[in-house]
Design a protein around this motif. Sequence first.
Motif, PDB file in Angstrom:
ATOM      1  N   ILE B  17       0.830  -1.207   0.000  1.00  0.00           N
ATOM      2  CA  ILE B  17       0.000   0.000   0.000  1.00  0.00           C
ATOM      3  C   ILE B  17       0.872   1.268   0.000  1.00  0.00           C
ATOM      4  O   ILE B  17       0.646   2.197  -0.776  1.00  0.00           O
ATOM      5  N   ASN B  18       1.867   1.269   0.854  1.00  0.00           N
ATOM      6  CA  ASN B  18       2.703   2.459   0.984  1.00  0.00           C
ATOM      7  C   ASN B  18       3.430   2.824  -0.284  1.00  0.00           C
ATOM      8  O   ASN B  18       3.432   3.976  -0.703  1.00  0.00           O
ATOM      9  N   SER B  19       4.060   1.829  -0.904  1.00  0.00           N
ATOM     10  CA  SER B  19       4.852   2.195  -2.070  1.00  0.00           C
ATOM     11  C   SER B  19       3.928   2.585  -3.213  1.00  0.00           C
ATOM     12  O   SER B  19       4.221   3.495  -3.978  1.00  0.00           O
ATOM     13  N   THR B  20       2.773   1.942  -3.311  1.00  0.00           N
ATOM     14  CA  THR B  20       1.835   2.312  -4.378  1.00  0.00           C
ATOM     15  C   THR B  20       1.343   3.744  -4.169  1.00  0.00           C
ATOM     16  O   THR B  20       1.281   4.544  -5.106  1.00  0.00           O
ATOM     17  N   GLY B  21       1.004   4.044  -2.933  1.00  0.00           N
ATOM     18  CA  GLY B  21       0.526   5.394  -2.628  1.00  0.00           C
ATOM     19  C   GLY B  21       1.571   6.429  -2.958  1.00  0.00           C
ATOM     20  O   GLY B  21       1.289   7.470  -3.564  1.00  0.00           O
ATOM     21  N   LYS B  22       2.788   6.117  -2.593  1.00  0.00           N
ATOM     22  CA  LYS B  22       3.878   7.067  -2.824  1.00  0.00           C
ATOM     23  C   LYS B  22       4.104   7.284  -4.323  1.00  0.00           C
ATOM     24  O   LYS B  22       4.362   8.403  -4.770  1.00  0.00           O
ATOM     25  N   ILE B  23       3.988   6.204  -5.092  1.00  0.00           N
ATOM     26  CA  ILE B  23       4.164   6.344  -6.550  1.00  0.00           C
ATOM     27  C   ILE B  23       3.115   7.289  -7.119  1.00  0.00           C
ATOM     28  O   ILE B  23       3.411   8.178  -7.918  1.00  0.00           O
ATOM     29  N   PHE B  24       1.876   7.134  -6.659  1.00  0.00           N
ATOM     30  CA  PHE B  24       0.815   7.996  -7.189  1.00  0.00           C
ATOM     31  C   PHE B  24       1.039   9.443  -6.750  1.00  0.00           C
ATOM     32  O   PHE B  24       0.891  10.377  -7.537  1.00  0.00           O
ATOM     33  N   ALA B  25       1.459   9.602  -5.505  1.00  0.00           N
ATOM     34  CA  ALA B  25       1.734  10.954  -5.010  1.00  0.00           C
ATOM     35  C   ALA B  25       2.841  11.597  -5.842  1.00  0.00           C
ATOM     36  O   ALA B  25       2.773  12.781  -6.205  1.00  0.00           O
ATOM     37  N   GLN B  26       3.841  10.792  -6.182  1.00  0.00           N
ATOM     38  CA  GLN B  26       4.944  11.324  -6.973  1.00  0.00           C
ATOM     39  C   GLN B  26       4.498  11.686  -8.386  1.00  0.00           C
ATOM     40  O   GLN B  26       4.914  12.698  -8.946  1.00  0.00           O
ATOM     41  N   ALA B  27       3.637  10.846  -8.938  1.00  0.00           N
ATOM     42  CA  ALA B  27       3.136  11.134 -10.282  1.00  0.00           C
ATOM     43  C   ALA B  27       2.392  12.468 -10.285  1.00  0.00           C
ATOM     44  O   ALA B  27       2.568  13.298 -11.186  1.00  0.00           O
ATOM     45  N   LEU B  28       1.578  12.694  -9.280  1.00  0.00           N
ATOM     46  CA  LEU B  28       0.827  13.951  -9.185  1.00  0.00           C
ATOM     47  C   LEU B  28       1.769  15.136  -9.010  1.00  0.00           C
ATOM     48  O   LEU B  28       1.619  16.178  -9.656  1.00  0.00           O
ATOM     49  N   SER B  29       2.761  14.951  -8.170  1.00  0.00           N
ATOM     50  CA  SER B  29       3.717  16.023  -7.920  1.00  0.00           C
ATOM     51  C   SER B  29       4.497  16.366  -9.190  1.00  0.00           C
ATOM     52  O   SER B  29       4.732  17.524  -9.508  1.00  0.00           O
TER      53      SER B  29
END
Lengths: 286, 588
Positions: B17-29
């Motif tokens: 969950i964490n790494s997936t969430g972080k990937i999406f957050a990074q994509a948005l950023s």
Amino acid sequence: MSSDVRFTDFKSDKQPTWCPGCGDFGTMNGMMKALANTGNDPDNTFVVAGIGCSGKIGTYMHSYALHGVHGRALPVGIGVKSANPDLEVMVSGGDGDGYSIGAGHFVHAARRNMDMTYVVMDNRIYGLTKGQFSPTSREDFETSTSPDGPKQSPVNPLALALAADGTFIAQSFSSDAQRHEEIVQQAVEHDGFGFVNVYSPCVTFNDVDTYDYFRDTIVDVEDEDHDPTDRDAAREKITNDTEYQGVIYQDEDSVPYNERHGLDSNMADIPDGAPEDATDLVREFY
Amino acid sequence: MPDDLNWAIGGEAGDGINSTGKIFAQALSRAGRQVFTSKDFASRIRGGYTAYKVRSSTERVESVVDRLDVLIALTQRTVEENMDELHEGSVIIYDGERTMMEDFEAPEGMIDLPVPLKSLAEDAGGAIMQNIVALGAACEIANFPIDNLDEALEKRFGDKGQSIIDNNQEAARLGEEYVQEEYDRDEFGYNIETTDNDYVLLNGDEAIGMGAIAAGCRFYSGYPITPATDVMEYLKGRLERYGGHVMQTEDELSAINMALGAARAGARAMTATSGPGIDLMAETFGLVAQSETPLVICDVMRSGPSTGMPTKQEQGDLNMTLFGGHGEIPRFVVAPTTVSECFHKTIEAFNYAEKYQTPVYLVSDLALAVTEQTFAPEEFDMDAVEIDRGKLVGEDEIDTWLNDSDQFQPHFPAADGISPRTLPGTSGGAHMTTGLEHDELGRRTEEQEVRIEQVDKRNQKVETAKEEEEWDYREFGDSDADTLVLSWGSNEGAMREAIGFLDEADVSVRFISVPYLFPRPDLSDEIEAADDVIVVECNATGQFADVIEHDTLTRLKRVNKYNGVRFKADELAERITEELDTPQEVPT
Ligand SMILES: Cc1ncc(C[n+]2csc(CCOP(=O)(O)OP(=O)(O)O)c2C)c(N)n1
Ligand code: SF4
């Protein structure tokens, strides 16, 4: 470092308040001589002391020094050596300090193998708190807190050090000045954690482990042609009941922690601002 | 549709969950959107509900809100846990082929979006990529250009080789295409904007680590503990690049003592831990102060006492950091209020420690530690970093500080309380320091006059610092408002957003966020000028309110939260109006 350092340069002008006859006098003298013999001087030497009668040593010596809290001297020494590997670091404390409250740090210091020296003044009693049993006290040793003896096995410091992969394990007797000095000197010269357990009698509270007792019983491993590089032979010496002095075990291939981790610069040297390439650290978060 | 997009992925710990969430957050950023993340996690490695939430907008976002637009639910429980935040039009992505989700139906008004996550992931090269398939689907739902996700995947898997990157990008593509084929995008009504802005995305622990390096920290020793471990993990490998070292110790006692040793030898040194570790360090904390060794001790607070709720938010250690330790210990306590302030306050902490030769508590909390937030990179201006090593005396000046017998006086009772300091290795400067009361040479004493002189000297440092430094605060809202809200630490973001909600209800507030807890700003005038003063903090007893009441001899109102979850902006707005004499309805 200078070659004309005398061991008295390591003496402070404070008169020790140890009881007359306390073994710690001899232990400290040997430490100062070992430091001077190995070409150190007070300005490049850092002494860390624990708490106890033994821990007062930092006050009586002249060098850079820190007198810490009970049982925590070893981590302080490790921090000092990490930050400035040019310093000669010597840590000292008592058997209560090192094997009771600080036992955890002792085991980890041995396996970490930082290039420093650890001298424990083992009087098999708590001196400063006035005569309670210590972890090295005998099972039947009567004290104010053990009227019928502690009824538990004493800690064998050398065995602990060996089990923790200590790379230099030795024992000495403070009143055999010559041998004590030699052994501490070898510990200082050792590349790694040089550990010496010193029989340092308490003349006030311990009437069992006395000068006479050690004089009568102590056996020098050199007289038994002991090969300190032989681990099995070392284990045998450590676990038989003889009171030995000498270098019991030395790993000649020891590579100290500081070398393994490339700690070779003085960490006190830092620029006036952020490191030149510090914006790269920000960029990592893009 | 609002430009805000609130997205979450939830499942069991161990589901990635964490790494997936972080990937999406990074994509948005990377797409120039501002991001604010939050995590729900339990103290377990596998199993147990966990979620990663990402709020994003083209405007600055500073807090979480009670609203979820797109939810990737890997388990049924994920939906149940988040029911309150789901609304009409929320989209729930799940794998309808998984036995546990086969009978799942989205609640009334929400959009049900079964995607065969696992089988599509297998088509792309492995079931392990099922979360990435879901990310691809989410991009399509939000009309978010998937190439931003491609970049984030490259960043995440860059060191694992091109084929891993390719497979993941393919998995994302399959998720996107599946939604394109099976659903009509207009059904969802999300159409998020991207911008050309460059942002960096980081959390509070990382910001503290980066601040430490910027400030010249060279030695870090620590023992792993949630939520402080990320500081050590960030520094490991990076500190070494600058000639420093990270030491994982056997316990916190060792951690603080090693850091003390390194600091005594001249390195800028730090340790970080959380509440239980602070307790263990307390004895040495006194030694640090008594021996006048500069040291930064970071407490990333979590919920206590004892092991309490180790993965939950709380601001319960204020009293411990202000008053903890036996005897009376001069100290500084500095608490960053945002992720970027974690960077700036860390740098300050190192300077205070060396200038005043005292321990400095740097107090952060779980909410800051686990929140990833976007910032303009200029907020971390490395050129502005100044390092002040205080009264560090070299060989050339040492003569000035020797007594008649040529002994160096490390505790010379200077009028400002700050003595000269010389580092081991400096010729002519050999001296000892100790936790025992000592004279100007560092030698033990129980002489009454010397005792008083040395105690006064150490306390004088704090008085000097009070005069020399600006112990100011950060202010928001309407400075003429009758209602004054005070807070410390991570509540700042939620409160800043709450001001907006309050405005809508015609409640105007002045908000003061205090980063300096000791010494701290004198708030008497501000409190005097207000009708209502409300102190907001994440603890049960109101520790900050207590000290401000003590400072100003004024009774204050309190808004406390101690269920383990940080304040949300909308919730905070409501709680504040409840404290007002005429409570208002807050439209959210
Ligand atoms: C945390 C803490 N607990 C207890 C003490 C009290 N204390 C001082 S010295 C000592 C024992 C010292 O024994 P040892 O290390 O054998 O040294 P000796 O005095 O015999 O040289 C104790 C328990 C202390 N200073 N700190
Ligand atoms: S009490 Fe024992 S250990 Fe302490 S100074 Fe006296 S003789 Fe030495």
